[in-house]
Design a protein around this motif. Structure first.
Motif, PDB file in Angstrom:
ATOM      1  N   SER A  97       0.823  -1.209   0.000  1.00 26.74           N
ATOM      2  CA  SER A  97       0.000   0.000   0.000  1.00 26.74           C
ATOM      3  C   SER A  97       0.859   1.262   0.000  1.00 26.74           C
ATOM      4  O   SER A  97       0.483   2.285  -0.578  1.00 26.74           O
ATOM      5  CB  SER A  97      -0.957   0.004   1.189  1.00 26.74           C
ATOM      6  N   PHE A  98       2.026   1.209   0.609  1.00 30.19           N
ATOM      7  CA  PHE A  98       2.956   2.339   0.628  1.00 30.19           C
ATOM      8  C   PHE A  98       3.360   2.701  -0.800  1.00 30.19           C
ATOM      9  O   PHE A  98       3.310   3.866  -1.205  1.00 30.19           O
ATOM     10  CB  PHE A  98       4.187   1.976   1.470  1.00 30.19           C
ATOM     11  N   LEU A  99       3.750   1.702  -1.588  1.00 28.53           N
ATOM     12  CA  LEU A  99       4.127   1.929  -2.979  1.00 28.53           C
ATOM     13  C   LEU A  99       2.928   2.379  -3.805  1.00 28.53           C
ATOM     14  O   LEU A  99       3.030   3.310  -4.608  1.00 28.53           O
ATOM     15  CB  LEU A  99       4.731   0.654  -3.582  1.00 28.53           C
ATOM     16  N   CYS A 100       1.787   1.741  -3.591  1.00 36.94           N
ATOM     17  CA  CYS A 100       0.572   2.078  -4.351  1.00 36.94           C
ATOM     18  C   CYS A 100       0.177   3.538  -4.164  1.00 36.94           C
ATOM     19  O   CYS A 100      -0.240   4.199  -5.126  1.00 36.94           O
ATOM     20  CB  CYS A 100      -0.578   1.169  -3.941  1.00 36.94           C
ATOM     21  N   ASP A 101       0.301   4.045  -2.954  1.00 35.23           N
ATOM     22  CA  ASP A 101      -0.028   5.440  -2.686  1.00 35.23           C
ATOM     23  C   ASP A 101       0.876   6.396  -3.456  1.00 35.23           C
ATOM     24  O   ASP A 101       0.444   7.461  -3.893  1.00 35.23           O
ATOM     25  CB  ASP A 101       0.070   5.741  -1.188  1.00 35.23           C
ATOM     26  N   ILE A 102       2.128   6.015  -3.647  1.00 38.46           N
ATOM     27  CA  ILE A 102       3.091   6.875  -4.341  1.00 38.46           C
ATOM     28  C   ILE A 102       2.871   6.867  -5.848  1.00 38.46           C
ATOM     29  O   ILE A 102       2.880   7.915  -6.493  1.00 38.46           O
ATOM     30  CB  ILE A 102       4.537   6.435  -4.026  1.00 38.46           C
ATOM     31  N   ILE A 103       2.679   5.678  -6.419  1.00 40.53           N
ATOM     32  CA  ILE A 103       2.645   5.577  -7.887  1.00 40.53           C
ATOM     33  C   ILE A 103       1.241   5.439  -8.468  1.00 40.53           C
ATOM     34  O   ILE A 103       1.088   5.340  -9.686  1.00 40.53           O
ATOM     35  CB  ILE A 103       3.557   4.441  -8.395  1.00 40.53           C
ATOM     36  N   GLY A 104       0.226   5.419  -7.617  1.00 41.94           N
ATOM     37  CA  GLY A 104      -1.147   5.371  -8.117  1.00 41.94           C
ATOM     38  C   GLY A 104      -1.546   4.057  -8.748  1.00 41.94           C
ATOM     39  O   GLY A 104      -2.223   4.037  -9.772  1.00 41.94           O
ATOM     40  N   ARG A 105      -1.141   2.949  -8.155  1.00 38.31           N
ATOM     41  CA  ARG A 105      -1.493   1.614  -8.640  1.00 38.31           C
ATOM     42  C   ARG A 105      -2.209   0.842  -7.548  1.00 38.31           C
ATOM     43  O   ARG A 105      -2.182   1.219  -6.384  1.00 38.31           O
ATOM     44  CB  ARG A 105      -0.241   0.837  -9.052  1.00 38.31           C
ATOM     45  N   LYS A 108      -2.750  -5.380  -6.562  1.00 35.29           N
ATOM     46  CA  LYS A 108      -2.716  -6.460  -7.550  1.00 35.29           C
ATOM     47  C   LYS A 108      -1.784  -6.104  -8.719  1.00 35.29           C
ATOM     48  O   LYS A 108      -1.147  -6.984  -9.297  1.00 35.29           O
ATOM     49  CB  LYS A 108      -4.128  -6.739  -8.066  1.00 35.29           C
ATOM     50  N   GLU A 109      -1.688  -4.835  -9.040  1.00 34.58           N
ATOM     51  CA  GLU A 109      -0.837  -4.397 -10.151  1.00 34.58           C
ATOM     52  C   GLU A 109       0.650  -4.417  -9.814  1.00 34.58           C
ATOM     53  O   GLU A 109       1.481  -4.348 -10.718  1.00 34.58           O
ATOM     54  CB  GLU A 109      -1.234  -2.979 -10.593  1.00 34.58           C
ATOM     55  N   VAL A 110       0.997  -4.518  -8.533  1.00 34.22           N
ATOM     56  CA  VAL A 110       2.407  -4.489  -8.131  1.00 34.22           C
ATOM     57  C   VAL A 110       2.766  -5.632  -7.182  1.00 34.22           C
ATOM     58  O   VAL A 110       3.713  -5.538  -6.410  1.00 34.22           O
ATOM     59  CB  VAL A 110       2.785  -3.128  -7.491  1.00 34.22           C
ATOM     60  N   ASN A 111       2.049  -6.754  -7.263  1.00 29.68           N
ATOM     61  CA  ASN A 111       2.227  -7.824  -6.276  1.00 29.68           C
ATOM     62  C   ASN A 111       3.378  -8.785  -6.565  1.00 29.68           C
ATOM     63  O   ASN A 111       3.611  -9.722  -5.808  1.00 29.68           O
ATOM     64  CB  ASN A 111       0.931  -8.595  -6.072  1.00 29.68           C
ATOM     65  N   THR A 112       4.111  -8.583  -7.641  1.00 32.33           N
ATOM     66  CA  THR A 112       5.356  -9.314  -7.888  1.00 32.33           C
ATOM     67  C   THR A 112       6.443  -8.283  -8.144  1.00 32.33           C
ATOM     68  O   THR A 112       6.155  -7.126  -8.469  1.00 32.33           O
ATOM     69  CB  THR A 112       5.277 -10.251  -9.110  1.00 32.33           C
ATOM     70  N   PHE A 113       7.690  -8.717  -8.001  1.00 29.99           N
ATOM     71  CA  PHE A 113       8.779  -7.771  -8.209  1.00 29.99           C
ATOM     72  C   PHE A 113       8.754  -7.203  -9.631  1.00 29.99           C
ATOM     73  O   PHE A 113       8.959  -6.008  -9.828  1.00 29.99           O
ATOM     74  CB  PHE A 113      10.136  -8.416  -7.922  1.00 29.99           C
ATOM     75  N   ARG A 159      12.721   3.347   2.868  1.00 31.09           N
ATOM     76  CA  ARG A 159      11.825   2.214   3.115  1.00 31.09           C
ATOM     77  C   ARG A 159      12.130   1.112   2.115  1.00 31.09           C
ATOM     78  O   ARG A 159      12.576   1.369   1.009  1.00 31.09           O
ATOM     79  CB  ARG A 159      10.365   2.627   2.932  1.00 31.09           C
ATOM     80  N   ARG A 160      11.817  -0.131   2.518  1.00 27.62           N
ATOM     81  CA  ARG A 160      12.029  -1.290   1.646  1.00 27.62           C
ATOM     82  C   ARG A 160      10.737  -2.100   1.549  1.00 27.62           C
ATOM     83  O   ARG A 160      10.005  -2.214   2.526  1.00 27.62           O
ATOM     84  CB  ARG A 160      13.140  -2.179   2.211  1.00 27.62           C
ATOM     85  N   ILE A 161      10.524  -2.648   0.373  1.00 25.58           N
ATOM     86  CA  ILE A 161       9.404  -3.555   0.142  1.00 25.58           C
ATOM     87  C   ILE A 161      10.022  -4.867  -0.332  1.00 25.58           C
ATOM     88  O   ILE A 161      10.726  -4.884  -1.344  1.00 25.58           O
ATOM     89  CB  ILE A 161       8.416  -2.979  -0.894  1.00 25.58           C
TER      90      ILE A 161
END
Length: 198
Positions: A97-105, A108-113, A159-161
């Motif tokens: 959710s941290f990444l999703c908030d930044i890039i607007g995704r 499910k769209e970012v659930n793999t590397f 931060r790291r994901i």
């Protein structure tokens, strides 16, 4: 502005400080494996986009043997989001959710590397983001990537994901010498700026 494969290779070589010929060989292996855009030569050459740039950076980070670049980058791209690991300080590691908030995704769209790294490159190519500095670190054992951290740095904190397959890390760590390779944020920005329509 869309760029040719040769321009992308040149940009990545300069951004990472490695020889042009080395990057060109990685790119050729990816093209042969169907992992990057392919079309013609010269003026009819393919135009490279964010996905092509992301896969080239990931391939270089995922293995030292150019001949195995396609297999290693596919393994790396399939690594799933791992959640917050209990063996790390919780305040350094984030959920998707941290990444999703930044890039607007969506998650499910970012659930793999692979999906995450392409989404970050698309984000950076789409607009400048002076508040966030992106990078990634790949952990390799026995010549194979087994884990990756997407790194997001802000003026206040890094931060790291984490992405890895549960149950495989300890087995891999116990069996092999480990190597970590990092692509720092400036490489992302340089490459994204070249492929961006700005």
């Amino acid at each position: 502005m869309a760029i040719t494969p040769a321009e992308l290779v040149g940009t990545v070589a300069v951004a990472l400080g490695i020889p042009y010929g080395t990057v060109k060989n990685y790119d050729r292996r990816l093209m042969e494996a169907g992992l990057r855009t392919k079309k013609g030569h010269g003026r009819g050459s393919a135009l490279m986009g964010a996905e092509d740039a992301a896969v080239l950076l990931a391939a270089i980070a995922s293995c030292d043997e150019i001949g195995r670049a396609a297999d290693c980058v596919q393994t790396l791209y399939e690594l799933p989001f791992a959640g917050r690991s209990s063996d790390h300080p919780r305040n350094d590691f984030e959920n998707l959710s941290f990444l999703c908030d930044i890039i607007g995704r969506t998650e499910k769209e970012v659930n793999t590397f692979g999906r995450a790294i392409v989404a970050v490159m698309q984000h950076l190519a789409g607009k400048a983001d002076p508040k966030h500095y992106f990078g990634f670190e790949v952990s390799i054992a026995g010549g194979e990537p087994y884990a990756a951290d997407l790194i997001v740095t802000t003026p206040k904190k890094t931060r790291r994901i984490e992405f890895y397959r549960a149950g495989q890390i300890q087995k891999t760590i116990d069996a092999c010498l480990r190597v970590k390779r990092e692509i720092i944020g400036s490489a992302f920005v340089v490459v994204a700026n070249v492929i961006a329509d700005r």
